[in-house]
Design a protein around this motif. Sequence first.
Motif, short mmCIF file in Angstrom:
data_model
loop_
_atom_site.label_atom_id
_atom_site.label_comp_id
_atom_site.label_asym_id
_atom_site.label_seq_id
_atom_site.Cartn_x
_atom_site.Cartn_y
_atom_site.Cartn_z
N VAL A 58 11.20 -0.37 -0.98
CA VAL A 58 10.32 -1.38 -2.00
C VAL A 58 9.54 -1.53 -0.96
O VAL A 58 10.03 -2.61 0.51
CB VAL A 58 11.53 -2.38 -2.42
CG1 VAL A 58 11.00 -3.75 -2.96
CG2 VAL A 58 12.78 -1.44 -3.03
N GLU A 59 8.30 -2.20 -2.01
CA GLU A 59 6.90 -2.45 -0.59
C GLU A 59 7.22 -4.08 -1.11
O GLU A 59 7.34 -4.62 -2.43
CB GLU A 59 5.58 -1.71 -1.51
CG GLU A 59 5.77 -0.70 -1.25
CD GLU A 59 5.86 0.54 -2.04
OE1 GLU A 59 5.41 1.15 -2.65
OE2 GLU A 59 6.29 -0.55 -2.75
N SER A 60 6.72 -5.00 -0.27
CA SER A 60 6.15 -6.34 -0.39
C SER A 60 5.14 -6.91 0.46
O SER A 60 4.62 -5.75 1.48
CB SER A 60 7.26 -7.34 0.18
OG SER A 60 7.77 -7.15 1.52
N GLY A 61 4.38 -7.74 0.15
CA GLY A 61 4.04 -8.46 1.03
C GLY A 61 2.19 -8.22 0.95
O GLY A 61 0.87 -9.03 1.57
N GLY A 62 1.88 -7.31 -0.61
CA GLY A 62 0.31 -7.56 -1.08
C GLY A 62 -0.07 -8.70 -1.14
O GLY A 62 0.59 -9.71 -2.05
N GLY A 63 -1.37 -8.74 -2.15
CA GLY A 63 -2.12 -10.20 -1.96
C GLY A 63 -3.41 -10.36 -2.42
O GLY A 63 -3.67 -8.90 -1.73
N LEU A 64 -3.62 -11.45 -2.41
CA LEU A 64 -4.98 -11.10 -2.70
C LEU A 64 -6.06 -12.38 -0.84
O LEU A 64 -5.53 -12.87 -0.42
CB LEU A 64 -6.13 -12.55 -3.52
CG LEU A 64 -7.53 -13.10 -3.39
CD1 LEU A 64 -8.17 -11.74 -3.88
CD2 LEU A 64 -7.03 -13.68 -4.75
N VAL A 65 -6.46 -11.97 -0.13
CA VAL A 65 -7.05 -11.98 0.93
C VAL A 65 -8.87 -11.57 1.05
O VAL A 65 -9.43 -10.72 0.83
CB VAL A 65 -6.75 -10.88 2.42
CG1 VAL A 65 -6.75 -9.78 1.74
CG2 VAL A 65 -6.70 -11.76 3.23
N GLN A 66 -9.38 -12.76 1.39
CA GLN A 66 -10.64 -12.94 1.56
C GLN A 66 -11.41 -11.25 3.26
O GLN A 66 -10.43 -11.13 3.87
CB GLN A 66 -11.42 -13.81 2.46
CG GLN A 66 -11.56 -14.83 1.36
CD GLN A 66 -12.15 -16.44 1.94
OE1 GLN A 66 -12.08 -16.92 2.81
NE2 GLN A 66 -12.39 -17.25 1.08
N ALA A 67 -12.08 -11.17 3.13
CA ALA A 67 -12.63 -10.49 4.15
C ALA A 67 -13.03 -10.41 4.96
O ALA A 67 -12.71 -11.73 5.63
CB ALA A 67 -14.30 -9.92 3.37
N GLY A 68 -12.29 -9.84 6.40
CA GLY A 68 -12.16 -10.32 7.83
C GLY A 68 -10.50 -10.54 7.36
O GLY A 68 -9.88 -11.43 8.76
N GLY A 69 -10.16 -10.96 6.69
CA GLY A 69 -8.81 -11.53 6.87
C GLY A 69 -7.34 -10.01 6.86
O GLY A 69 -8.18 -9.22 7.27
N SER A 70 -6.32 -10.47 7.26
CA SER A 70 -5.27 -10.25 7.30
C SER A 70 -3.97 -10.01 6.41
O SER A 70 -3.59 -10.74 5.51
CB SER A 70 -4.74 -10.21 8.88
OG SER A 70 -5.88 -10.11 9.71
N LEU A 71 -3.19 -8.82 6.28
CA LEU A 71 -1.47 -9.11 5.66
C LEU A 71 -1.10 -7.61 6.41
O LEU A 71 -1.49 -7.25 6.77
CB LEU A 71 -2.60 -8.04 4.09
CG LEU A 71 -2.53 -9.27 3.03
CD1 LEU A 71 -3.04 -8.39 1.38
CD2 LEU A 71 -1.63 -10.10 2.82
N ARG A 72 0.22 -8.19 6.66
CA ARG A 72 0.79 -7.30 6.10
C ARG A 72 1.55 -7.03 5.63
O ARG A 72 3.07 -7.67 4.56
CB ARG A 72 1.97 -7.50 7.59
CG ARG A 72 2.95 -7.17 8.40
CD ARG A 72 3.75 -7.57 9.16
NE ARG A 72 4.93 -8.43 9.38
CZ ARG A 72 6.29 -8.31 9.77
NH1 ARG A 72 6.37 -7.88 10.86
NH2 ARG A 72 7.37 -9.00 9.41
N LEU A 73 1.66 -5.57 5.35
CA LEU A 73 2.83 -4.77 4.38
C LEU A 73 4.59 -4.56 4.56
O LEU A 73 4.39 -3.81 5.66
CB LEU A 73 2.46 -3.90 3.16
CG LEU A 73 1.24 -4.19 2.86
CD1 LEU A 73 0.82 -2.43 2.35
CD2 LEU A 73 1.06 -5.30 1.67
N ALA A 74 5.38 -4.43 4.00
CA ALA A 74 6.63 -4.27 4.20
C ALA A 74 7.26 -3.05 3.41
O ALA A 74 7.44 -3.41 1.79
CB ALA A 74 7.20 -5.36 4.17
N CYS A 75 7.92 -2.72 4.12
CA CYS A 75 8.63 -1.04 2.76
C CYS A 75 10.05 -1.42 3.40
O CYS A 75 10.87 -0.71 4.39
CB CYS A 75 8.11 0.46 2.43
SG CYS A 75 8.90 1.31 2.10
N ALA A 76 11.40 -1.41 2.63
CA ALA A 76 12.66 -1.57 2.98
C ALA A 76 12.83 -0.98 2.29
O ALA A 76 13.24 -0.26 1.00
CB ALA A 76 13.20 -3.70 2.13
#
Length: 121
Positions: free
Chosen positions: A5-23
């Motif tokens: 199960v993945e989580s952490g996706g979304g909308l972000v501006q260019a240059g930004g960061s996200l962290r995805l997780a997979c349990a």
Amino acid sequence: QVQLVESGGGLVQAGGSLRLACAASGRTFSTIMGWFRQASGKEREFVAAIGWSPGTTAYADSVKGRFTISRDNAKNTVYLQMNSLNSVDTAVYYCAAGDLLTAKPAFYTLWGQGTQVTVSS
């Protein structure tokens, strides 16, 4: 039931960061965990993979230096830290489990449902 199960996706501006997780649940945490992505109208492509040992990693050239894969075996979770995101990173991101550290999707036997990452310019 075995699942990723993945989580952490979304909308972000260019240059930004996200962290995805997979349990991972319902099974022994696989030796090899990978992240792949698929943009609209394109084939699924390899992003990164990690072995059981923390130093065993592989990255696609397009994300080297920007993305970092890691895992917490005690939590049966693998992460993908994504920095300096740009529009070409927009895709559905999938985690996968397998027994071979490879960029080829066919060698991964279990897949999550995917999480959307959208980078706005």
